[in-house]
Scaffold this active site. Structure first.
Site, PDB file in Angstrom:
ATOM      1  N   ASP A 122      31.211  22.135  -8.083  1.00  0.00           N
ATOM      2  CA  ASP A 122      30.200  22.062  -7.032  1.00  0.00           C
ATOM      3  C   ASP A 122      28.996  22.866  -7.484  1.00  0.00           C
ATOM      4  O   ASP A 122      29.140  23.946  -8.067  1.00  0.00           O
ATOM      5  CB  ASP A 122      30.738  22.632  -5.719  1.00  0.00           C
ATOM      6  CG  ASP A 122      31.774  21.729  -5.060  1.00  0.00           C
ATOM      7  OD1 ASP A 122      31.779  20.523  -5.346  1.00  0.00           O
ATOM      8  OD2 ASP A 122      32.552  22.235  -4.245  1.00  0.00           O
ATOM      9  N   ASP A 141      30.795  14.634  -3.260  1.00  0.00           N
ATOM     10  CA  ASP A 141      31.028  15.054  -1.882  1.00  0.00           C
ATOM     11  C   ASP A 141      30.111  14.313  -0.916  1.00  0.00           C
ATOM     12  O   ASP A 141      30.540  13.882   0.162  1.00  0.00           O
ATOM     13  CB  ASP A 141      30.793  16.563  -1.737  1.00  0.00           C
ATOM     14  CG  ASP A 141      31.769  17.402  -2.529  1.00  0.00           C
ATOM     15  OD1 ASP A 141      32.865  16.905  -2.868  1.00  0.00           O
ATOM     16  OD2 ASP A 141      31.432  18.567  -2.813  1.00  0.00           O
TER      17      ASP A 141
END
Length: 161
Positions: A122, A141
Site C-alpha cells: 500500500d 484497493d
C-alpha cells in the site's frame, strides 16, 4: 451469455491488474519507496507512504503468520472465481461486467503481492481539509471497492443488458 460481456469483464480485470502491478513496481521499486518510506507528491492531498498490509483493508485482521496470509489469498481467489462464474451464468449489463472486472483484477493484484512479498504493498495516502488520513491504500484497493459497489448497484433481474 454473450462473449462480448465476458470480454468486457476480462478486459477490465486484465487492465486493472496491469495498472495495479505497474503502479506498485514504479512506486515501490523504481522510486524506492520501500527504502525511503515517504514521498510527498502534492501535500496534503497526495503522498506516497509505504505500508506493508498483512491484513485486509486498513490493516484489519493483521497477522504475521503464514496461515493468515494463505487464508486471505484463498478467500480472494474464491471470491474472484465466484464473481466470474456468477457473471458468466447470468447475463448482466455492461456496467455490471465492468464492476466485476474491477473487483477481480484488484483482488488478483493484491493476491500477487501476498504471494511475492507476504503482504500487500500500500502506498497511496490522501488527506484533505484538516483531516490527516493515517492509512495507505493502492490501485487494487480502489478497484475492489468500486467493483463491489458497482455490483450492488448494477446487478439484478431488472438491470440486465
Amino acid at each position: 451469455m454473450a462473449g462480448g460481456s465476458l470480454g468486457i469483464m476480462a478486459g477490465v480485470a486484465a487492465a486493472t491488474f496491469v495498472l495495479d502491478q505497474f503502479s506498485k513496481f514504479v512506486v515501490v521499486h523504481l522510486m524506492s519507496l520501500d527504502r525511503v518510506r515517504e514521498i510527498d507528491i502534492w501535500p496534503p492531498y497526495l503522498n506516497f507512504r509505504m505500508a506493508w498490509n498483512r491484513g485486509v483493508n486498513f490493516g484489519l485482521l493483521q497477522g504475521d503468520g503464514d496461515l493468515g496470509r494463505w487464508l486471505l489469498i484463498a478467500v480472494a481467489l474464491v471470491i474472484s472465481a465466484w464473481v466470474w462464474l456468477w457473471m458468466r451464468k447470468e447475463p448482466q449489463a455492461a456496467a455490471a461486467q465492468v464492476s466485476a472486472g474491477l473487483l477481480i483484477g484488484g483482488a488478483i493484484g493484491n493476491v500477487i503481492d501476498r504471494v511475492l512479498y507476504g503482504a500487500v504493498a500500500d502506498f497511496l495516502n490522501m488527506s484533505c481539509c484538516g483531516i490527516d488520513n493515517p492509512w495507505a491504500f493502492n490501485v487494487a484497493d480502489i478497484a475492489v471497492f468500486a467493483g463491489a459497489i458497482g455490483l450492488v448497484l448494477f446487478t439484478g433481474r431488472d438491470k440486465k443488458a
